[in-house]
Design a protein around this motif. Structure first.
Motif, PDB file in Angstrom:
ATOM      1  N   ARG A 186       0.950  -1.205  -0.085  1.00 17.28           N
ATOM      2  CA  ARG A 186      -0.099  -0.095  -0.108  1.00 17.28           C
ATOM      3  C   ARG A 186       0.996   1.187   0.077  1.00 17.28           C
ATOM      4  N   GLU A 187       0.807   2.030  -1.144  1.00 23.93           N
ATOM      5  CA  GLU A 187       1.391   3.366  -0.834  1.00 23.93           C
ATOM      6  C   GLU A 187       0.881   4.410  -0.158  1.00 23.93           C
ATOM      7  N   GLY A 188       1.622   5.270   0.462  1.00 22.61           N
ATOM      8  CA  GLY A 188       1.252   6.230   1.440  1.00 22.61           C
ATOM      9  C   GLY A 188       2.290   7.460   1.565  1.00 22.61           C
ATOM     10  N   GLU A 189       1.871   8.273   2.398  1.00 24.55           N
ATOM     11  CA  GLU A 189       2.841   9.394   2.402  1.00 24.55           C
ATOM     12  C   GLU A 189       3.012  10.102   3.780  1.00 24.55           C
ATOM     13  N   GLU A 190       2.259   9.534   4.786  1.00 28.23           N
ATOM     14  CA  GLU A 190       2.221  10.051   6.206  1.00 28.23           C
ATOM     15  C   GLU A 190       3.131   9.195   7.150  1.00 28.23           C
ATOM     16  N   VAL A 191       3.203   7.859   6.954  1.00 23.20           N
ATOM     17  CA  VAL A 191       3.949   6.955   7.849  1.00 23.20           C
ATOM     18  C   VAL A 191       4.190   5.736   7.096  1.00 23.20           C
ATOM     19  N   THR A 192       5.487   5.197   7.443  1.00 22.23           N
ATOM     20  CA  THR A 192       5.790   3.720   6.820  1.00 22.23           C
ATOM     21  C   THR A 192       5.394   2.677   7.835  1.00 22.23           C
ATOM     22  N   ILE A 193       4.882   1.516   7.506  1.00 20.37           N
ATOM     23  CA  ILE A 193       4.670   0.514   8.420  1.00 20.37           C
ATOM     24  C   ILE A 193       5.237  -0.720   7.828  1.00 20.37           C
ATOM     25  N   LEU A 194       6.285  -1.170   8.686  1.00 24.51           N
ATOM     26  CA  LEU A 194       7.013  -2.229   8.255  1.00 24.51           C
ATOM     27  C   LEU A 194       6.448  -3.477   9.037  1.00 24.51           C
ATOM     28  N   ALA A 195       6.149  -4.645   8.091  1.00 21.61           N
ATOM     29  CA  ALA A 195       5.353  -5.766   8.728  1.00 21.61           C
ATOM     30  C   ALA A 195       5.782  -7.066   7.942  1.00 21.61           C
ATOM     31  N   TYR A 196       5.794  -8.211   8.547  1.00 19.09           N
ATOM     32  CA  TYR A 196       5.749  -9.500   7.868  1.00 19.09           C
ATOM     33  C   TYR A 196       4.869 -10.614   8.215  1.00 19.09           C
ATOM     34  N   GLY A 197       4.481 -11.326   7.514  1.00 18.19           N
ATOM     35  CA  GLY A 197       3.511 -12.520   7.779  1.00 18.19           C
ATOM     36  C   GLY A 197       2.262 -12.043   8.116  1.00 18.19           C
ATOM     37  N   THR A 198       1.527 -12.429   9.275  1.00 16.04           N
ATOM     38  CA  THR A 198       0.251 -12.158   9.628  1.00 16.04           C
ATOM     39  C   THR A 198       0.077 -10.695   9.879  1.00 16.04           C
ATOM     40  N   MET A 199       1.139 -10.087  10.245  1.00 15.63           N
ATOM     41  CA  MET A 199       1.065  -8.533  10.663  1.00 15.63           C
ATOM     42  C   MET A 199       0.763  -7.771   9.600  1.00 15.63           C
ATOM     43  N   VAL A 200       1.335  -8.145   8.319  1.00 17.14           N
ATOM     44  CA  VAL A 200       0.928  -7.398   7.224  1.00 17.14           C
ATOM     45  C   VAL A 200      -0.595  -7.185   7.109  1.00 17.14           C
ATOM     46  N   HIS A 201      -1.187  -8.147   7.264  1.00 16.57           N
ATOM     47  CA  HIS A 201      -2.736  -8.006   7.118  1.00 16.57           C
ATOM     48  C   HIS A 201      -3.596  -7.225   8.315  1.00 16.57           C
ATOM     49  N   VAL A 202      -2.676  -7.506   9.494  1.00 16.02           N
ATOM     50  CA  VAL A 202      -3.227  -6.407  10.473  1.00 16.02           C
ATOM     51  C   VAL A 202      -2.737  -4.982  10.476  1.00 16.02           C
ATOM     52  N   ALA A 203      -1.806  -4.977   9.838  1.00 13.05           N
ATOM     53  CA  ALA A 203      -1.464  -3.334   9.520  1.00 13.05           C
ATOM     54  C   ALA A 203      -2.436  -2.913   8.488  1.00 13.05           C
ATOM     55  N   LEU A 204      -2.533  -3.385   7.439  1.00 11.62           N
ATOM     56  CA  LEU A 204      -3.625  -2.940   6.373  1.00 11.62           C
ATOM     57  C   LEU A 204      -4.940  -2.550   7.007  1.00 11.62           C
ATOM     58  N   ALA A 205      -5.505  -3.594   7.923  1.00 12.74           N
ATOM     59  CA  ALA A 205      -6.625  -3.405   8.486  1.00 12.74           C
ATOM     60  C   ALA A 205      -6.742  -2.232   9.464  1.00 12.74           C
ATOM     61  N   ALA A 206      -5.734  -2.033  10.192  1.00 14.93           N
ATOM     62  CA  ALA A 206      -5.576  -0.832  11.024  1.00 14.93           C
ATOM     63  C   ALA A 206      -5.649   0.526  10.163  1.00 14.93           C
ATOM     64  N   VAL A 207      -4.579   0.497   8.852  1.00 11.02           N
ATOM     65  CA  VAL A 207      -4.657   1.837   8.358  1.00 11.02           C
ATOM     66  C   VAL A 207      -6.080   2.009   7.530  1.00 11.02           C
ATOM     67  N   GLU A 208      -6.986   0.922   7.205  1.00  7.47           N
ATOM     68  CA  GLU A 208      -8.069   1.250   6.092  1.00  7.47           C
ATOM     69  C   GLU A 208      -9.155   1.718   7.300  1.00  7.47           C
ATOM     70  N   ASP A 209      -9.140   0.950   8.256  1.00  6.31           N
ATOM     71  CA  ASP A 209     -10.165   1.363   9.905  1.00  6.31           C
ATOM     72  C   ASP A 209      -9.953   2.993   9.987  1.00  6.31           C
ATOM     73  N   ASN A 210      -8.736   3.273  10.075  1.00  5.08           N
ATOM     74  CA  ASN A 210      -8.555   4.705  10.574  1.00  5.08           C
ATOM     75  C   ASN A 210      -8.153   5.549   9.593  1.00  5.08           C
ATOM     76  N   LYS A 211      -8.217   5.293   8.288  1.00  4.05           N
ATOM     77  CA  LYS A 211      -8.156   6.537   7.153  1.00  4.05           C
ATOM     78  C   LYS A 211      -6.895   7.047   7.091  1.00  4.05           C
ATOM     79  N   ILE A 212      -5.660   6.344   7.637  1.00  6.34           N
ATOM     80  CA  ILE A 212      -4.332   6.913   7.510  1.00  6.34           C
ATOM     81  C   ILE A 212      -3.694   6.568   6.236  1.00  6.34           C
ATOM     82  N   ASP A 213      -3.176   7.675   5.730  1.00 12.72           N
ATOM     83  CA  ASP A 213      -2.398   7.606   4.377  1.00 12.72           C
ATOM     84  C   ASP A 213      -0.758   6.972   4.821  1.00 12.72           C
ATOM     85  N   ALA A 214      -0.997   5.713   5.014  1.00 13.12           N
ATOM     86  CA  ALA A 214       0.389   4.799   5.414  1.00 13.12           C
ATOM     87  C   ALA A 214       0.789   3.907   4.232  1.00 13.12           C
TER      88      ALA A 214
END
Length: 334
Positions: A213-241
């Motif tokens: 997911r491309e974004g401008e405000e913050v970089t989130i680094l993840a791997y495995g299951t946590m990639v899906h968790v990160a995407l869920a958090a970003v979409e839920d909170n409308k963060i440009d990550a």
């Protein structure tokens, strides 16, 4: 395909191409593996190439060392990552060192597969995330896929690699895409990645991350299951990550990470493993060393607890979207 089917297919593709590949471990032959990742291999390739091993992880790894030195390409399964510790001495002292101690005369073309992480209510001895114990050992490559497409392509690349690869498979996303909430539909990205697994041979290169997911405000680094968790958090909170799936922990695609953090100026790292001495700590240090003058806030981490895996509080232990939201708010506020 789900991840189990993709991993199974990777075995079949490679075993048909290369008669030197042998697959073995506890219950991987007749039974097809406790999660069925090796189902059908013994029937197609016979007991000489896919067979069951005694309950001896040290013996499984040790015999693979001999096979690899002899010229075979063993792909061994440790039934759960929690069981890998009896074989740790062999991995550290023999597998990781053989190329160096023989001045390149012998290589170790072997893959050690293992289901890892929580999410199936397996308790303390079936749910651990020990990846940092292996990223610290020079001579090993460490892979953690997050999608069926990557699992198949990365496993094929690992089998073709002349050096040893530790291949951790997140159990929580074995049977289908997952977006961080175990009670709601998957994200479009996860659904797309599950639907596009090609037939036949292809590889995902080791050491190359993916910007999911491309974004401008913050970089989130993840791997495995946590990639899906990160995407869920970003979409839920409308963060440009910008969300980066590392895919391979060693070798690490530091160039992609550095370029992203230089753009966003902020970084949050997510891991399921306990906090202290986890791989997130190494990532935070690398980001600080390379991007210090670009950072607008301290590098954040969201992780598991520093405690033995709490069976009764499994879904509280996981760094879920709510904890990701809190961590993101802190990184964004500083």
């Amino acid at each position: 395909m789900n991840m189990i089917q993709a991993i199974n297919d990777a075995h079949k593709v490679m075993m048909r191409r290369d008669p030197d590949i042998v697959v073995y471990g506890e219950d991987v032959g007749f039974f097809g593996g406790v999660f069925r990742a090796t189902e059908g291999l013994q029937k197609e390739f016979g007991k000489q190439r896919c067979f069951d091993a005694p309950i001896s992880e040290g013996g499984i790894v040790g015999t693979a060392v001999g096979m690899a030195a002899y010229g075979l390409k063993p792909v061994i399964e440790i039934q759960f990552a929690d069981y890998i510790y009896p074989g740790y001495d062999q991995i550290v002292s023999e597998v990781a060192k053989m190329r160096y101690r023989t001045a390149g005369e012998w290589s170790m073309p072997m893959v050690i597969r293992s289901p890892y992480g929580g999410g199936i209510f397996g308790g303390q001895t079936h749910s651990q995330s020990p990846e940092s114990l292996f990223t610290h050992i020079a001579g090993l490559k460490v892979v953690v896929p997050s999608t069926p497409y990557d699992a198949k392509g990365l496993l094929i690349a690992a089998i073709e690699d002349p050096d040893p690869v530790i291949f951790f498979e997140p159990k929580r996303i074995y049977n289908g895409p997952f977006d961080g909430h175990h009670d709601r539909p998957v994200t479009p990205w996860a659904r797309h990645k599950a639907s596009e697994v090609p037939e036949g041979h292809y590889t995902v290169p080791l050491g190359k991350a993916e910007i999911v997911r491309e974004g401008e405000e913050v970089t989130i680094l993840a791997y495995g299951t946590m990639v899906h968790v990160a995407l869920a958090a970003v979409e839920d909170n409308k963060i440009d990550a910008e969300v980066i799936d590392l895919r391979t922990l060693v070798p690490l695609d530091i160039e992609t990470i550095e370029k992203s953090v230089q753009k966003t100026g902020r970084c949050l790292i997510a891991q399921e493993a306990p906090r202290t001495s986890g791989f997130a700590s190494e990532l935070a240090t690398l980001v600080q060393e390379r991007c210090f003058y670009n950072l607008e806030a301290p590098v954040g981490r969201v992780t598991g607890w520093d405690t033995p895996y709490p069976h009764a509080y499994e879904w509280t232990y996981f760094p879920g979207p709510k904890r990701m939201k809190t961590a993101l708010q802190k990184v964004m506020a500083d």
